[in-house]
Every structure is written in C-alpha cells, then in structure tokens.
Write a protein that holds these residues in place. Structure first.
Motif, PDB file in Angstrom:
ATOM      1  N   LEU A 251       0.831  -1.206   0.000  1.00  0.00           N
ATOM      2  CA  LEU A 251       0.000   0.000   0.000  1.00  0.00           C
ATOM      3  C   LEU A 251       0.865   1.256   0.000  1.00  0.00           C
ATOM      4  CD1 LEU A 251      -2.771  -1.121   2.521  1.00  0.00           C
ATOM      5  CD2 LEU A 251      -3.054  -0.714   0.061  1.00  0.00           C
ATOM      6  N   LEU A 252       2.021   1.176   0.631  1.00  0.00           N
ATOM      7  CA  LEU A 252       2.966   2.301   0.569  1.00  0.00           C
ATOM      8  C   LEU A 252       3.448   2.516  -0.863  1.00  0.00           C
ATOM      9  CD1 LEU A 252       4.727   4.455   1.924  1.00  0.00           C
ATOM     10  CD2 LEU A 252       6.412   2.660   2.405  1.00  0.00           C
ATOM     11  N   LEU A 253       3.692   1.421  -1.585  1.00  0.00           N
ATOM     12  CA  LEU A 253       4.077   1.540  -2.997  1.00  0.00           C
ATOM     13  C   LEU A 253       2.943   2.184  -3.809  1.00  0.00           C
ATOM     14  CD1 LEU A 253       5.882  -1.857  -3.749  1.00  0.00           C
ATOM     15  CD2 LEU A 253       6.883   0.355  -3.137  1.00  0.00           C
ATOM     16  N   VAL A 254       1.695   1.893  -3.450  1.00  0.00           N
ATOM     17  CA  VAL A 254       0.553   2.522  -4.123  1.00  0.00           C
ATOM     18  C   VAL A 254       0.579   4.028  -3.912  1.00  0.00           C
ATOM     19  CG1 VAL A 254      -1.969   2.750  -4.095  1.00  0.00           C
ATOM     20  CG2 VAL A 254      -0.919   0.478  -4.058  1.00  0.00           C
ATOM     21  N   ALA A 255       0.781   4.446  -2.652  1.00  0.00           N
ATOM     22  CA  ALA A 255       0.841   5.879  -2.349  1.00  0.00           C
ATOM     23  C   ALA A 255       1.979   6.553  -3.112  1.00  0.00           C
ATOM     24  CB  ALA A 255       1.010   6.087  -0.841  1.00  0.00           C
ATOM     25  N   ILE A 256       3.118   5.866  -3.204  1.00  0.00           N
ATOM     26  CA  ILE A 256       4.251   6.410  -3.953  1.00  0.00           C
ATOM     27  C   ILE A 256       3.921   6.501  -5.439  1.00  0.00           C
ATOM     28  CG2 ILE A 256       6.634   5.946  -4.665  1.00  0.00           C
ATOM     29  CD1 ILE A 256       7.089   4.713  -1.890  1.00  0.00           C
ATOM     30  N   ALA A 257       3.223   5.488  -5.971  1.00  0.00           N
ATOM     31  CA  ALA A 257       2.833   5.511  -7.387  1.00  0.00           C
ATOM     32  C   ALA A 257       1.923   6.693  -7.677  1.00  0.00           C
ATOM     33  CB  ALA A 257       2.140   4.200  -7.756  1.00  0.00           C
ATOM     34  N   TRP A 258       0.948   6.951  -6.794  1.00  0.00           N
ATOM     35  CA  TRP A 258       0.062   8.103  -6.981  1.00  0.00           C
ATOM     36  C   TRP A 258       0.848   9.405  -6.892  1.00  0.00           C
ATOM     37  CZ3 TRP A 258      -4.089   5.764  -3.256  1.00  0.00           C
ATOM     38  CH2 TRP A 258      -4.925   4.911  -3.985  1.00  0.00           C
ATOM     39  N   GLY A 259       1.714   9.505  -5.884  1.00  0.00           N
ATOM     40  CA  GLY A 259       2.476  10.728  -5.707  1.00  0.00           C
ATOM     41  C   GLY A 259       3.445  10.989  -6.844  1.00  0.00           C
ATOM     42  N   SER A 260       4.052   9.901  -7.363  1.00  0.00           N
ATOM     43  CA  SER A 260       5.046  10.067  -8.428  1.00  0.00           C
ATOM     44  C   SER A 260       4.433  10.555  -9.731  1.00  0.00           C
ATOM     45  CB  SER A 260       5.771   8.735  -8.670  1.00  0.00           C
ATOM     46  OG  SER A 260       4.884   7.765  -9.194  1.00  0.00           O
ATOM     47  N   THR A 261       3.133  10.340  -9.917  1.00  0.00           N
ATOM     48  CA  THR A 261       2.472  10.771 -11.156  1.00  0.00           C
ATOM     49  C   THR A 261       1.742  12.104 -10.997  1.00  0.00           C
ATOM     50  OG1 THR A 261       0.470   9.497 -10.607  1.00  0.00           O
ATOM     51  CG2 THR A 261       2.158   8.393 -11.927  1.00  0.00           C
ATOM     52  N   PHE A 262       1.819  12.697  -9.804  1.00  0.00           N
ATOM     53  CA  PHE A 262       1.044  13.910  -9.541  1.00  0.00           C
ATOM     54  C   PHE A 262       1.439  15.050 -10.472  1.00  0.00           C
ATOM     55  CE2 PHE A 262       0.013  17.863  -7.356  1.00  0.00           C
ATOM     56  CZ  PHE A 262      -1.285  17.620  -6.941  1.00  0.00           C
ATOM     57  N   PHE A 263       2.749  15.314 -10.587  1.00  0.00           N
ATOM     58  CA  PHE A 263       3.171  16.451 -11.426  1.00  0.00           C
ATOM     59  C   PHE A 263       2.943  16.150 -12.906  1.00  0.00           C
ATOM     60  CE2 PHE A 263       6.988  13.864 -11.234  1.00  0.00           C
ATOM     61  CZ  PHE A 263       7.578  14.003 -12.481  1.00  0.00           C
ATOM     62  N   ILE A 264       2.916  14.864 -13.276  1.00  0.00           N
ATOM     63  CA  ILE A 264       2.612  14.489 -14.665  1.00  0.00           C
ATOM     64  C   ILE A 264       1.153  14.797 -14.979  1.00  0.00           C
ATOM     65  CG2 ILE A 264       2.510  12.569 -16.302  1.00  0.00           C
ATOM     66  CD1 ILE A 264       4.749  11.246 -14.686  1.00  0.00           C
ATOM     67  N   VAL A 265       0.260  14.393 -14.066  1.00  0.00           N
ATOM     68  CA  VAL A 265      -1.171  14.669 -14.244  1.00  0.00           C
ATOM     69  C   VAL A 265      -1.432  16.171 -14.241  1.00  0.00           C
ATOM     70  CG1 VAL A 265      -3.464  14.394 -13.216  1.00  0.00           C
ATOM     71  CG2 VAL A 265      -1.869  12.475 -13.238  1.00  0.00           C
ATOM     72  N   GLN A 266      -0.762  16.885 -13.345  1.00  0.00           N
ATOM     73  CA  GLN A 266      -0.940  18.333 -13.254  1.00  0.00           C
ATOM     74  C   GLN A 266      -0.573  19.014 -14.572  1.00  0.00           C
ATOM     75  OE1 GLN A 266       1.567  20.453 -10.367  1.00  0.00           O
ATOM     76  NE2 GLN A 266      -0.280  21.454  -9.606  1.00  0.00           N
ATOM     77  N   ALA A 267       0.505  18.550 -15.186  1.00  0.00           N
ATOM     78  CA  ALA A 267       0.917  19.121 -16.470  1.00  0.00           C
ATOM     79  C   ALA A 267      -0.094  18.782 -17.558  1.00  0.00           C
ATOM     80  CB  ALA A 267       2.303  18.601 -16.854  1.00  0.00           C
ATOM     81  N   ALA A 268      -0.643  17.559 -17.508  1.00  0.00           N
ATOM     82  CA  ALA A 268      -1.587  17.129 -18.542  1.00  0.00           C
ATOM     83  C   ALA A 268      -2.901  17.900 -18.457  1.00  0.00           C
ATOM     84  CB  ALA A 268      -1.838  15.628 -18.421  1.00  0.00           C
ATOM     85  N   VAL A 269      -3.432  18.089 -17.235  1.00  0.00           N
ATOM     86  CA  VAL A 269      -4.731  18.758 -17.105  1.00  0.00           C
ATOM     87  C   VAL A 269      -4.614  20.262 -17.294  1.00  0.00           C
ATOM     88  CG1 VAL A 269      -5.693  16.954 -15.633  1.00  0.00           C
ATOM     89  CG2 VAL A 269      -4.541  18.917 -14.581  1.00  0.00           C
TER      90      VAL A 269
END
Length: 301
Positions: free
Chosen positions: A15-33
């Motif tokens: 579950l910690l890896l899940v949280a890291i996966a979400w966090g690691s894609t945050f700036f990517i999603v922010q740039a896309a939207v």
C-alpha cells in the motif's frame, strides 16, 4: 500469529508503494490537465484502464454475478464522486486547501469503519492519524482555510475517498479482486464521460501530443491498474485506518518527486510536515506490533 503479522506488514508495504505511485504521477497529471479538461482526461485514463483490465480479467468472468457488479459499481461511484467533488472544490478555493481537506479522510476513515462495520481502530492508529493530519497541514497548506463552497466540496471529497477505502477493505474479502477493479474503472469512465459531455462539452482533448499520450500511459499502468489492483488485493490483510494513514504518504512522495524531477521547492515547514506524516505511519505500523510482543513476553492476555 507471526504469519498473520507478516501478511499485514507485506500488505502495508505494498500500500505504501501505491501511495508512492500516486504521488510520483502527480506532477505528470498536473501538467496534462493544464492542457486537457479534467473529465476528458479522466475519461480516457479510466477507459483505457478498463479495457486493459477487462483483458486481464477475461478468465475471471465466470465469477461475475449481480452482487459483484453492485459492489464494484459502488466502489466506482465513491471513486468518481471523490474525483468530481475534488474538481469542483478546486474551482472555488486554493489547491493547497483542497489537498489538506482531502487528506483529512485519514481522520474520517476510522469513524466510518466503526459506524458501518463496527470495526474499532487501535489507539496507535488513531494517534498516528492525528499526527499525520498535523503533518498534512504543514505539508499542503499555504493559505488559511475558510468555510466556503470550495471547502464544503473538498470535505465531501474526503468522505467519498474514505468510503472507498472502508468499503474496499470489506468487499475485497467477499468478491473477485479482478472483477471489482474492472467494474470500478468502467464506472469511473462512464461518470467521467457524462461529466465531460455535460460540463466540458466534449470528450476529445484539445490537442493530442506526446505529453497527453505519455500521461495516459503512465497513469493507466502505474496510478490506476497497478495502484487500485494492489489496494483491492491486499487491503483485506490490514485495516482501513492504517490504509488511510499510509495513503497520506501520497503528498509526501508527490513533493519529493516534484523536487527531484520538476525543480519544485520544498520549504522547511513542508519537510517538517513530511516527517510528521512518516512518524504517524510508523506509530500506526509498529505500535500494535510492540504492544502484542510485550503482552506475549509477559503472558498478558
């Protein structure tokens, strides 16, 4: 007992890896939207994820029943409304405020788990949740919280995500994991389709470029299929309260990845907030373990 604790620690690590996966894609999603409307982006993200998950789950169709459709659909509704109200909140208040209030689901989860399923959280989970909440304040909040419409939407968002965590823990013990995840994706894609058509007027991105394509691929594989499958598969081995605390590591990992790869600046208060979140997670994780070890050594029932 040792085997059960090993499963719990393993589940918490995943579950910690899940949280890291979400966090690691945050700036990517922010740039896309910034280029693509939110519901349009969510529609394509979850549509592609649903198609791929459907292919992965093809052999599991023999387990498809009305009950699993209802369960997966309900989880999908919680997930979609969480995203929807988060989007509405962002149009009325600061993103930092929305991030903080959304993160307060770490406090809401234990109460929902008790009210709905009579699951009591340990004192260590409650203490860890409070410490993590203080950490969230310093990590995400750059402005004062008001009591306007945006804050109300953000709180509803927090409740929706809390409901998703609690009911995922319950349904994952009863139904096929692959089908639960696939039905969730279909539900979110359908809701995003309606949101895109009625609120944005289209489902076609203004521009299809490498940023959008790469964002869809990365979020589908890591932040959607991997993340939600792992959450659904392993949450049965831990508690909803600890899951919520572990997920507060998402903004921590988002800040670290933003610092390393997007040249974002971390203030001293944000670093302190991240340390508090980590402390809250460790208290929740290790508190029960040491208590049970102490009782076993002293033969306390």
């Amino acid at each position: 007992m040792i085997h059960q604790k090993f499963k719990e620690f393993g589940a918490d690590f995943l579950l910690l890896l899940v949280a890291i996966a979400w966090g690691s894609t945050f700036f990517i999603v922010q740039a896309a939207v910034n280029e693509t409307p939110v519901y349009t982006f969510l529609f394509w993200r979850f549509l592609v994820a649903a198609i791929l998950m459907g292919l992965i789950s093809f052999r599991q169709l023999k387990h498809l029943t009305k009950d699993v459709c209802v369960a997966g659909g309900l989880l999908g509704l919680f997930m979609f409304f969480g995203y929807a109200f988060q989007t509405f909140a962002l149009t009325y208040t600061y993103s930092s405020t929305v991030g903080f209030i959304t993160g307060l689901n770490v406090i809401v989860v234990p109460f929902i788990a008790y009210l709905v399923f009579k699951h009591k959280a340990s004192i260590f989970s409650l203490l860890g949740a409070m410490i993590a909440s203080v950490g969230l304040y310093f990590l995400t909040l750059n402005s004062e919280i008001g009591f306007g419409l945006g804050e109300g939407y953000a709180f509803i968002c927090a409740i929706m995500f809390a409901m998703h965590i609690v009911f995922t823990g319950y349904y994952s013990t009863k139904y096929n994991v692959y089908l639960l995840v696939c039905i969730q994706f279909v539900t979110v894609a359908f809701g995003s389709c309606l949101g895109g058509l009625f609120l944005e007027g289209t489902l076609m991105p203004p521009r299809v470029d490498s940023l959008l394509v790469h964002s869809i691929i990365i979020t589908v594989l890591f932040a959607t299929i991997f993340a939600f499958w792992v959450q659904t598969a392993v949450q049965r081995f831990t508690t909803a309260a600890k899951t919520a605390i572990i997920f507060t590591m998402e903004p921590v990992s988002a800040g670290l990845f933003g610092y390393w790869f997007a040249n974002e600046v971390l203030s001293l208060s944000q670093v302190g907030g991240a340390c508090l979140i980590l402390s809250g997670m460790l208290i929740a994780e290790l508190g029960v373990y040491f208590r049970e070890r102490y009782r076993a050594q002293n033969q306390i029932p």
